[in-house]
Design an enzyme around this catalytic site. Structure first.
Site, PDB file in Angstrom:
ATOM      1  N   ASP A   1      -4.541  -6.650   4.917  1.00 47.16           N
ATOM      2  CA  ASP A   1      -5.598  -7.513   5.465  1.00 47.16           C
ATOM      3  C   ASP A   1      -5.468  -8.945   4.970  1.00 47.16           C
ATOM      4  O   ASP A   1      -5.883  -9.883   5.649  1.00 47.16           O
ATOM      5  CB  ASP A   1      -6.969  -6.964   5.077  1.00 47.16           C
ATOM      6  CG  ASP A   1      -7.260  -5.624   5.733  1.00 47.16           C
ATOM      7  OD1 ASP A   1      -6.868  -5.442   6.896  1.00 47.16           O
ATOM      8  OD2 ASP A   1      -7.867  -4.757   5.079  1.00 47.16           O
TER       9      ASP A   1
ATOM     10  N   ASN B   1       0.846  -1.193   0.000  1.00 46.48           N
ATOM     11  CA  ASN B   1       0.000   0.000   0.000  1.00 46.48           C
ATOM     12  C   ASN B   1       0.883   1.246   0.000  1.00 46.48           C
ATOM     13  O   ASN B   1       2.112   1.157  -0.050  1.00 46.48           O
ATOM     14  CB  ASN B   1      -0.953  -0.021   1.201  1.00 46.48           C
ATOM     15  CG  ASN B   1      -0.211  -0.146   2.518  1.00 46.48           C
ATOM     16  OD1 ASN B   1       0.572   0.702   2.892  1.00 46.48           O
ATOM     17  ND2 ASN B   1      -0.466  -1.260   3.224  1.00 46.48           N
TER      18      ASN B   1
ATOM     19  N   ASP C   1      -5.244 -10.324  12.649  1.00 48.45           N
ATOM     20  CA  ASP C   1      -5.550  -8.940  13.009  1.00 48.45           C
ATOM     21  C   ASP C   1      -4.689  -8.574  14.221  1.00 48.45           C
ATOM     22  O   ASP C   1      -4.981  -8.977  15.350  1.00 48.45           O
ATOM     23  CB  ASP C   1      -7.043  -8.807  13.335  1.00 48.45           C
ATOM     24  CG  ASP C   1      -7.473  -7.360  13.494  1.00 48.45           C
ATOM     25  OD1 ASP C   1      -6.686  -6.567  14.046  1.00 48.45           O
ATOM     26  OD2 ASP C   1      -8.573  -7.023  13.046  1.00 48.45           O
TER      27      ASP C   1
ATOM     28  N   VAL D   1      -3.936  -5.743  15.974  1.00 54.74           N
ATOM     29  CA  VAL D   1      -4.450  -4.950  17.089  1.00 54.74           C
ATOM     30  C   VAL D   1      -5.541  -5.702  17.851  1.00 54.74           C
ATOM     31  O   VAL D   1      -5.625  -5.618  19.090  1.00 54.74           O
ATOM     32  CB  VAL D   1      -4.940  -3.569  16.591  1.00 54.74           C
ATOM     33  CG1 VAL D   1      -6.219  -3.677  15.772  1.00 54.74           C
ATOM     34  CG2 VAL D   1      -5.125  -2.608  17.748  1.00 54.74           C
TER      35      VAL D   1
ATOM     36  N   LYS E   1     -14.740   0.194  14.499  1.00 56.23           N
ATOM     37  CA  LYS E   1     -13.481  -0.514  14.747  1.00 56.23           C
ATOM     38  C   LYS E   1     -13.073  -0.403  16.210  1.00 56.23           C
ATOM     39  O   LYS E   1     -12.586  -1.372  16.809  1.00 56.23           O
ATOM     40  CB  LYS E   1     -12.393   0.076  13.843  1.00 56.23           C
ATOM     41  CG  LYS E   1     -11.067  -0.654  13.872  1.00 56.23           C
ATOM     42  CD  LYS E   1     -10.109  -0.045  12.838  1.00 56.23           C
ATOM     43  CE  LYS E   1      -8.761  -0.759  12.843  1.00 56.23           C
ATOM     44  NZ  LYS E   1      -7.844  -0.167  11.821  1.00 56.23           N
TER      45      LYS E   1
END
Length: 403
Positions: free
Chosen positions: A279, A210, A306, A308, A337
């Protein structure tokens, strides 16, 4: 008022080629308001003259332990008591060894024994000398004694070698000098921060990633360091230097970042998940470069851990701050979130807006907790990070006050 205004700094200069940078260092420290007294070793005078340093500092340069005029007033004791901070730059392997041995055979080494002021050393030497066991033992000893280690940096050296051993740049030393006098309100905290992008391999030459530059995460690391925290920075691939003084853990993939986060987080008081973590990853990474054989190619993806959320599920979880980079409905997605992943805070930004977010030097954030919403307006990421770190700490203290 400037942070260094009226701060009394002794600059000790030893006999390394990096001594040529010290007139600029003196000038820049004075620009920030500091009063500078220079102490030179005999070796230093082979690289730069006392007259030059006297001209830029505006003060007499001390270069002899046996100066009869200075010693009428016990010059070395006077300097030892006068200093708010002593910086040795460049600090050669020789001066590091002599200080460690408790020697006092010149003015600078005597000053280090006679002072109660904090001492920062900025090493400058050949990379092989830096890695030598004796040097590393000496450095370890000085750190145990409370000396501050500023550097060394890495890069090409005067001898032609490449590696650790370069004295930090003047700008970095000035920043560290200023940071030294900043309120250390995070003194007893350990922050683990993730930053930058991750890269998910497709084959040996291609990957999915990204646009994250890591600038925001690195700015947060710098602000937390400046406020006195111990900082572990877990970083994906970026093109910016890590803040001096942090523990840098370099990773590439989301899986690697996940592994390192779970290693370091149990010792942390605060976890800031600023990285733009992929992701999904490629299900089957090709061992060889995939050839362009057809008009279409399908890649099967599987979901990454994931990070966090997994940290939030730990039994003894730290204070957790997530990030949400969104392009629409920012508050809706950020609050979702926050609640879904059981976070303490989430910092959200609209990366669709020009001039902020990925690859930009500026950013604007909105910080959400379960009960409030705080706007941090558009500004340079260093300024935004400073405000964010302070706000995180306020919420951290409020939460711990309730326990």
């Amino acid at each position: 008022m400037q942070i260094l205004q009226d701060k009394k700094i002794v600059l000790g200069i030893t006999g390394g080629i990096a001594a040529y940078k010290t007139p600029e260092l003196v000038r820049r420290l004075k620009d920030h308001g500091a009063d500078i007294r220079v102490v030179m070793t005999e070796g230093a005078k082979a690289f730069i003259t006392p007259l030059t340093l006297q001209a830029v500092s505006g003060n007499h340069v001390s270069d002899s332990l046996l100066d009869s005029q200075a010693e009428l007033a016990m010059g070395h004791i006077e300097l030892a008591k006068w200093a708010d901070l002593i910086i040795i730059a460049p600090a050669t392997a020789d001066i590091i060894a002599r200080i460690t041995a408790g020697m006092a055979n010149d003015l600078l080494s005597t000053l280090c024994l006679a002072t109660s002021a904090p001492i920062a050393i900025a090493p400058a030497m050949n990379q092989q000398m830096w890695h030598a066991k004796a040097t590393q033992v000496n450095i370890s000893t000085l750190k145990q004694w409370g000396f501050h280690l500023w550097g060394p940096g890495a890069g090409e050296q005067a001898c032609g070698d490449i590696g650790l051993g370069r004295m930090l740049d003047v700008n970095e030393l000035v920043t560290l000098s200023s940071d030294f006098f900043v309120d250390k309100y995070l003194q007893d905290q350990h922050w683990v921060i993730t930053a930058g992008p991750t890269r998910e391999a497709i084959d040996p030459v291609r990957y999915i990633s990204n646009h994250s530059s890591g600038k925001m995460g690195y700015a947060i690391a710098h602000a937390a360091l400046r406020a006195g925290a111990q900082v572990t920075l877990i970083s994906g691939p970026v093109n910016i230097p890590a803040p001096a003084g942090c523990e840098l853990i370099q990773v590439t993939s989301a899986e690697q970042m996940h592994q390192q986060a779970l290693i370091y987080v149990p010792q942390a008081t605060t976890f800031v998940a600023c990285a733009a973590v992929a992701d999904y990853r490629v299900a089957d990474i090709a061992d060889e470069k995939i050839k362009k054989d057809s008009e279409h190619m399908q890649i099967s993806l599987i979901k990454n851990h994931d990070i966090v959320a997994d940290v939030a599920n730990l039994a003894n979880k730290p204070f957790i701050v997530g990030f949400a980079a969104e392009t629409q409905n920012v508050e809706h997605y950020a609050r979702g979130k926050l609640m879904r992943k059981n976070l303490d805070l989430i910092a959200a930004n609209d990366v669709a807006k020009a001039g902020q977010g990925f690859n930009s030097d500026d950013n604007a954030l909105t910080l959400y907790s379960a009960i409030d919403k705080i706007e941090i307006p558009l500004a340079n990421k260093q300024i935004v990070a400073k405000q964010l770190v302070s706000l995180i700490n306020q919420h951290y203290l409020a939460k711990n006050a309730k326990k």
